[in-house]
Design a protein around this motif. Structure first.
Motif, PDB file in Angstrom:
ATOM      1  N   VAL A 185       0.874  -1.168   0.000  1.00 37.91           N
ATOM      2  CA  VAL A 185       0.000   0.000   0.000  1.00 37.91           C
ATOM      3  C   VAL A 185       0.913   1.220   0.000  1.00 37.91           C
ATOM      4  CG1 VAL A 185      -1.778   1.249   1.250  1.00 37.91           C
ATOM      5  CG2 VAL A 185      -1.768  -1.251   1.274  1.00 37.91           C
ATOM      6  N   SER A 186       0.732   2.068  -0.987  1.00 34.60           N
ATOM      7  CA  SER A 186       1.617   3.227  -1.114  1.00 34.60           C
ATOM      8  C   SER A 186       1.317   4.275  -0.048  1.00 34.60           C
ATOM      9  CB  SER A 186       1.482   3.856  -2.505  1.00 34.60           C
ATOM     10  OG  SER A 186       0.239   4.518  -2.600  1.00 34.60           O
ATOM     11  N   ASP A 187       2.339   5.024   0.285  1.00 27.26           N
ATOM     12  CA  ASP A 187       2.168   6.132   1.225  1.00 27.26           C
ATOM     13  C   ASP A 187       1.192   7.159   0.663  1.00 27.26           C
ATOM     14  OD1 ASP A 187       3.911   4.968   3.027  1.00 27.26           O
ATOM     15  OD2 ASP A 187       5.647   6.104   2.338  1.00 27.26           O
ATOM     16  N   ASP A 188       1.171   7.295  -0.664  1.00 20.41           N
ATOM     17  CA  ASP A 188       0.248   8.240  -1.302  1.00 20.41           C
ATOM     18  C   ASP A 188      -1.208   7.839  -1.049  1.00 20.41           C
ATOM     19  OD1 ASP A 188       2.378   9.691  -2.274  1.00 20.41           O
ATOM     20  OD2 ASP A 188       2.316   8.778  -4.273  1.00 20.41           O
ATOM     21  N   ALA A 189      -1.489   6.538  -1.117  1.00 20.57           N
ATOM     22  CA  ALA A 189      -2.852   6.072  -0.872  1.00 20.57           C
ATOM     23  C   ALA A 189      -3.267   6.345   0.568  1.00 20.57           C
ATOM     24  CB  ALA A 189      -2.969   4.581  -1.184  1.00 20.57           C
ATOM     25  N   VAL A 190      -2.355   6.145   1.507  1.00 10.17           N
ATOM     26  CA  VAL A 190      -2.651   6.410   2.916  1.00 10.17           C
ATOM     27  C   VAL A 190      -2.874   7.904   3.130  1.00 10.17           C
ATOM     28  CG1 VAL A 190      -1.737   6.287   5.269  1.00 10.17           C
ATOM     29  CG2 VAL A 190      -1.417   4.355   3.696  1.00 10.17           C
ATOM     30  N   ALA A 191      -2.025   8.731   2.528  1.00  8.55           N
ATOM     31  CA  ALA A 191      -2.165  10.187   2.659  1.00  8.55           C
ATOM     32  C   ALA A 191      -3.464  10.669   2.029  1.00  8.55           C
ATOM     33  CB  ALA A 191      -0.965  10.889   2.020  1.00  8.55           C
ATOM     34  N   GLU A 192      -3.811  10.113   0.878  1.00  5.27           N
ATOM     35  CA  GLU A 192      -5.060  10.498   0.215  1.00  5.27           C
ATOM     36  C   GLU A 192      -6.265  10.128   1.076  1.00  5.27           C
ATOM     37  OE1 GLU A 192      -7.695   9.379  -3.736  1.00  5.27           O
ATOM     38  OE2 GLU A 192      -5.573   8.863  -3.711  1.00  5.27           O
ATOM     39  N   HIS A 193      -6.221   8.947   1.679  1.00  6.10           N
ATOM     40  CA  HIS A 193      -7.316   8.531   2.566  1.00  6.10           C
ATOM     41  C   HIS A 193      -7.441   9.506   3.734  1.00  6.10           C
ATOM     42  CE1 HIS A 193     -10.007   6.015   4.891  1.00  6.10           C
ATOM     43  NE2 HIS A 193      -9.211   6.210   5.925  1.00  6.10           N
ATOM     44  N   GLN A 194      -6.323   9.901   4.309  1.00  9.22           N
ATOM     45  CA  GLN A 194      -6.363  10.827   5.447  1.00  9.22           C
ATOM     46  C   GLN A 194      -6.921  12.187   5.027  1.00  9.22           C
ATOM     47  OE1 GLN A 194      -5.827   9.936   8.679  1.00  9.22           O
ATOM     48  NE2 GLN A 194      -6.797  11.913   8.981  1.00  9.22           N
ATOM     49  N   GLN A 195      -6.550  12.651   3.840  1.00  7.99           N
ATOM     50  CA  GLN A 195      -7.093  13.924   3.343  1.00  7.99           C
ATOM     51  C   GLN A 195      -8.609  13.829   3.153  1.00  7.99           C
ATOM     52  OE1 GLN A 195      -4.777  14.483  -0.199  1.00  7.99           O
ATOM     53  NE2 GLN A 195      -3.181  15.650   0.864  1.00  7.99           N
ATOM     54  N   LEU A 196      -9.067  12.708   2.602  1.00  6.68           N
ATOM     55  CA  LEU A 196     -10.508  12.510   2.420  1.00  6.68           C
ATOM     56  C   LEU A 196     -11.232  12.474   3.763  1.00  6.68           C
ATOM     57  CD1 LEU A 196     -10.526   9.809  -0.410  1.00  6.68           C
ATOM     58  CD2 LEU A 196     -11.302  12.192  -0.601  1.00  6.68           C
ATOM     59  N   GLN A 197     -10.634  11.798   4.742  1.00  7.29           N
ATOM     60  CA  GLN A 197     -11.240  11.735   6.073  1.00  7.29           C
ATOM     61  C   GLN A 197     -11.311  13.124   6.711  1.00  7.29           C
ATOM     62  OE1 GLN A 197     -12.771   9.426   7.897  1.00  7.29           O
ATOM     63  NE2 GLN A 197     -12.597   7.974   6.232  1.00  7.29           N
ATOM     64  N   ASP A 198     -10.230  13.892   6.594  1.00  7.17           N
ATOM     65  CA  ASP A 198     -10.209  15.246   7.160  1.00  7.17           C
ATOM     66  C   ASP A 198     -11.279  16.125   6.518  1.00  7.17           C
ATOM     67  OD1 ASP A 198      -8.094  14.403   8.748  1.00  7.17           O
ATOM     68  OD2 ASP A 198      -6.554  15.428   7.550  1.00  7.17           O
ATOM     69  N   ALA A 199     -11.383  16.056   5.190  1.00  9.89           N
ATOM     70  CA  ALA A 199     -12.389  16.854   4.479  1.00  9.89           C
ATOM     71  C   ALA A 199     -13.798  16.411   4.870  1.00  9.89           C
ATOM     72  CB  ALA A 199     -12.193  16.722   2.964  1.00  9.89           C
ATOM     73  N   TYR A 200     -14.002  15.123   5.018  1.00 14.97           N
ATOM     74  CA  TYR A 200     -15.309  14.601   5.412  1.00 14.97           C
ATOM     75  C   TYR A 200     -15.684  15.103   6.805  1.00 14.97           C
ATOM     76  CZ  TYR A 200     -19.003  11.233   6.526  1.00 14.97           C
ATOM     77  OH  TYR A 200     -20.183  10.646   6.894  1.00 14.97           O
ATOM     78  N   GLN A 201     -14.730  15.073   7.734  1.00 15.25           N
ATOM     79  CA  GLN A 201     -15.005  15.549   9.096  1.00 15.25           C
ATOM     80  C   GLN A 201     -15.351  17.036   9.098  1.00 15.25           C
ATOM     81  OE1 GLN A 201     -15.506  13.745  11.827  1.00 15.25           O
ATOM     82  NE2 GLN A 201     -15.169  11.952  10.535  1.00 15.25           N
ATOM     83  N   LYS A 202     -14.679  17.814   8.265  1.00 15.34           N
ATOM     84  CA  LYS A 202     -14.999  19.244   8.168  1.00 15.34           C
ATOM     85  C   LYS A 202     -16.408  19.444   7.616  1.00 15.34           C
ATOM     86  CE  LYS A 202     -10.277  20.893   7.669  1.00 15.34           C
ATOM     87  NZ  LYS A 202      -9.275  21.491   6.792  1.00 15.34           N
ATOM     88  N   THR A 203     -16.778  18.632   6.632  1.00 14.84           N
ATOM     89  CA  THR A 203     -18.119  18.711   6.059  1.00 14.84           C
ATOM     90  C   THR A 203     -19.171  18.347   7.102  1.00 14.84           C
ATOM     91  OG1 THR A 203     -17.240  18.140   3.880  1.00 14.84           O
ATOM     92  CG2 THR A 203     -19.603  17.850   4.204  1.00 14.84           C
ATOM     93  N   LEU A 204     -18.900  17.293   7.875  1.00 16.87           N
ATOM     94  CA  LEU A 204     -19.835  16.899   8.930  1.00 16.87           C
ATOM     95  C   LEU A 204     -20.024  18.035   9.940  1.00 16.87           C
ATOM     96  CD1 LEU A 204     -18.883  13.195   9.839  1.00 16.87           C
ATOM     97  CD2 LEU A 204     -20.811  14.007   8.484  1.00 16.87           C
ATOM     98  N   THR A 205     -18.937  18.635  10.351  1.00 15.37           N
ATOM     99  CA  THR A 205     -19.003  19.725  11.324  1.00 15.37           C
ATOM    100  C   THR A 205     -19.798  20.894  10.766  1.00 15.37           C
ATOM    101  OG1 THR A 205     -16.916  19.041  12.307  1.00 15.37           O
ATOM    102  CG2 THR A 205     -17.622  21.299  12.728  1.00 15.37           C
ATOM    103  N   ALA A 206     -19.520  21.262   9.518  1.00 14.43           N
ATOM    104  CA  ALA A 206     -20.224  22.387   8.894  1.00 14.43           C
ATOM    105  C   ALA A 206     -21.722  22.116   8.761  1.00 14.43           C
ATOM    106  CB  ALA A 206     -19.613  22.691   7.522  1.00 14.43           C
ATOM    107  N   ALA A 207     -22.080  20.857   8.575  1.00 11.94           N
ATOM    108  CA  ALA A 207     -23.498  20.505   8.399  1.00 11.94           C
ATOM    109  C   ALA A 207     -24.200  20.224   9.730  1.00 11.94           C
ATOM    110  CB  ALA A 207     -23.607  19.283   7.490  1.00 11.94           C
ATOM    111  N   GLY A 208     -23.471  20.310  10.840  1.00 12.36           N
ATOM    112  CA  GLY A 208     -24.082  20.065  12.146  1.00 12.36           C
ATOM    113  C   GLY A 208     -24.047  18.614  12.582  1.00 12.36           C
TER     114      GLY A 208
END
Length: 166
Positions: free
Chosen positions: A17-40
């Motif tokens: 599993v490439s480091d890029d795939a792990v980093a991309e997953h973390q970026q997606l998770q961070d963005a998702y958490q921000k979206t959840l927070t913004a939506a309440g």
């Protein structure tokens, strides 16, 4: 991680599993958490729901995770989750699942409704087989915390002769 998932390739070929795939997953998770927070629907809102619901905290947490969030996704209030498991965890689960499938095909005598000593032993063997195959295929990238018998990291060595003036 069986043949179908590999499009005909060897399901037991070593996986990296490439480091890029792990980093991309973390970026997606961070963005998702921000979206959840913004939506309440973020972590603070989840904790508030659990605290103020008047329900048993474990039950309230399950309701939030298994009913409130999926309902919000279905209603379009929040996007679908990018997935809970990172690529290393997903690869570990896939290899382990394929190994368990392989094991159970070789042991049709296993009775899922029996708690006999023989069945308990077969179940332990299956879990060990899945863990072993995951370690073989993934090497140092296996997500040990997801296996049935995680291997402990070796204890750090301490130099007894070390003289430290404090």
């Amino acid at each position: 991680m069986n043949g179908e998932k590999h499009n005909g390739e060897d399901p037991w070929a070593p996986v990296t599993v490439s480091d890029d795939a792990v980093a991309e997953h973390q970026q997606l998770q961070d963005a998702y958490q921000k979206t959840l927070t913004a939506a309440g629907y973020g972590e603070d809102q989840r904790e508030r729901y659990i605290r103020e619901s008047g329900l048993d905290p474990e039950h309230a947490a399950c309701l939030w995770d298994e009913e409130v969030i999926p309902a919000a996704e279905a209603a379009g209030a929040i996007p679908e989750s990018p997935g809970y498991f990172d690529p290393v965890e997903r690869a570990t689960l896939d290899v382990r699942d394929a190994a368990l499938d392989e094991f159970w095909k070789q042991h049709p005598e296993y009775d899922v409704f029996s708690n006999s000593p023989e069945n308990q032993e077969l179940f332990r063997q299956a879990m060990n087989h899945g863990d072993q195959r995951a370690r073989e295929v993934l090497g140092d990238q296996v997500a040990e915390h997801l296996l049935s018998s995680p291997q402990e990291a070796p204890a750090p060595t301490v130099d007894e002769d070390l003289d430290i003036d404090i």
